[in-house]
Design an enzyme around this catalytic site. Sequence first.
Site, PDB file in Angstrom:
ATOM      1  N   CYS A 176       1.048  -1.002  -0.047  1.00 29.47           N
ATOM      2  CA  CYS A 176       0.297  -0.112   0.009  1.00 29.47           C
ATOM      3  C   CYS A 176       0.600   0.807  -0.026  1.00 29.47           C
ATOM      4  CB  CYS A 176      -0.939  -0.418   1.353  1.00 29.47           C
ATOM      5  SG  CYS A 176      -2.206   1.795   1.766  1.00 29.47           S
ATOM      6  N   ASN A 197       0.205   4.750  -0.492  1.00 34.06           N
ATOM      7  CA  ASN A 197      -0.268   5.729   1.022  1.00 34.06           C
ATOM      8  C   ASN A 197       0.198   4.981   2.727  1.00 34.06           C
ATOM      9  OD1 ASN A 197      -1.178   7.777  -1.572  1.00 34.06           O
ATOM     10  ND2 ASN A 197      -3.137   6.489  -1.142  1.00 34.06           N
ATOM     11  N   ASN A 257       1.727  -5.065  -5.996  1.00 32.05           N
ATOM     12  CA  ASN A 257      -0.195  -5.896  -5.673  1.00 32.05           C
ATOM     13  C   ASN A 257      -0.396  -5.960  -7.363  1.00 32.05           C
ATOM     14  OD1 ASN A 257      -0.618  -3.432  -5.553  1.00 32.05           O
ATOM     15  ND2 ASN A 257      -1.371  -3.234  -3.761  1.00 32.05           N
ATOM     16  N   ARG A 267      -8.454  -3.704  -4.508  1.00 29.87           N
ATOM     17  CA  ARG A 267      -9.288  -5.214  -4.066  1.00 29.87           C
ATOM     18  C   ARG A 267      -9.464  -5.026  -2.576  1.00 29.87           C
ATOM     19  NH1 ARG A 267      -4.491  -8.978  -4.634  1.00 29.87           N
ATOM     20  NH2 ARG A 267      -3.942  -7.691  -3.298  1.00 29.87           N
ATOM     21  N   CYS A 320      -4.952   6.361  -4.033  1.00 28.34           N
ATOM     22  CA  CYS A 320      -4.261   4.112  -3.678  1.00 28.34           C
ATOM     23  C   CYS A 320      -3.236   5.161  -4.584  1.00 28.34           C
ATOM     24  CB  CYS A 320      -5.068   3.604  -4.820  1.00 28.34           C
ATOM     25  SG  CYS A 320      -4.410   1.516  -4.619  1.00 28.34           S
ATOM     26  N   GLY A 321      -1.902   4.266  -3.985  1.00 28.05           N
ATOM     27  CA  GLY A 321      -0.692   4.770  -4.086  1.00 28.05           C
ATOM     28  C   GLY A 321       0.059   3.746  -5.149  1.00 28.05           C
TER      29      GLY A 321
END
Length: 268
Positions: free
Chosen positions: A73, A75, A148, A200, A208-209
């Site tokens: 993730c 962020n 991801n 997701r 969304c970084g």
Amino acid sequence: MADRFTKMHGLGNDFVVIDARVAPVEMTPARAHAIADRRHGIGCDQLILLEPSTSADVKMRIFNADGGEVEACGNATRCVATLIGKPAVIETLAGMLRVTPADGGAEVTLGEPVFDWDHIPLAMPMDTRDMPVAWDELEHGAAVNVGNPHIVFFVPEADAVALDQLGPRIETDPLFPERVNVNVASLDGENQLQLRVWERGVGLTQACGTGACATAVAAIRAGLVRSPVTVALPGGDLVIRWAPGEPIVMSGAATRVFDGETDWAQFG
């Protein structure tokens, strides 16, 4: 003794951050889901658990709002970088991330993007630069794994896409055995993109970084933009730098909202 946490956000993508480096915290999918519940819990897009690492400055575990543990993730990584307060290496399921705090945020160096269909992963061989797929008006996606899995669609107007309806359909399509993050982007000036993301296990997010990274990489790969790329999300802007054969570098804001205390036992 009360259990402590910090509420943070990166451009509106919000987190409950738990520092378990000294006092361990048992985290299960059910407990993470209960904490993330916005009506009955603390409320967040992701729960972030910091643990000791033998190979980095800290280990970061990431649980989506549905309780599932995920690899990366962007962020959240910026938020954790500001908590650490100095250049550091963060261990994640996606690998080691180098972070450097900056005024009001941080810079994160991710790994190189992956384009091989079986490492996205997809259920069948496919050209990930221009996938022969279609879900209503979303056609010819580009697949990228940046720690991801992501699929990116370039459209005339990102805001015009019914992503709240198409997002869950694409996320859970059998083509994606590990599910997928869905990105819809449009050109918004020279080397600028407008982006919306169905994340997701979370749903529509303010930012969304990793989605911004995947989208910028796909756009550079397609010749639509040149690095550095400014990605405008509903919650604010991120700047992404990338060249083929190099790691992705993401820069953006991170905000500490408040510190709180609770009892983790009440969440199961």
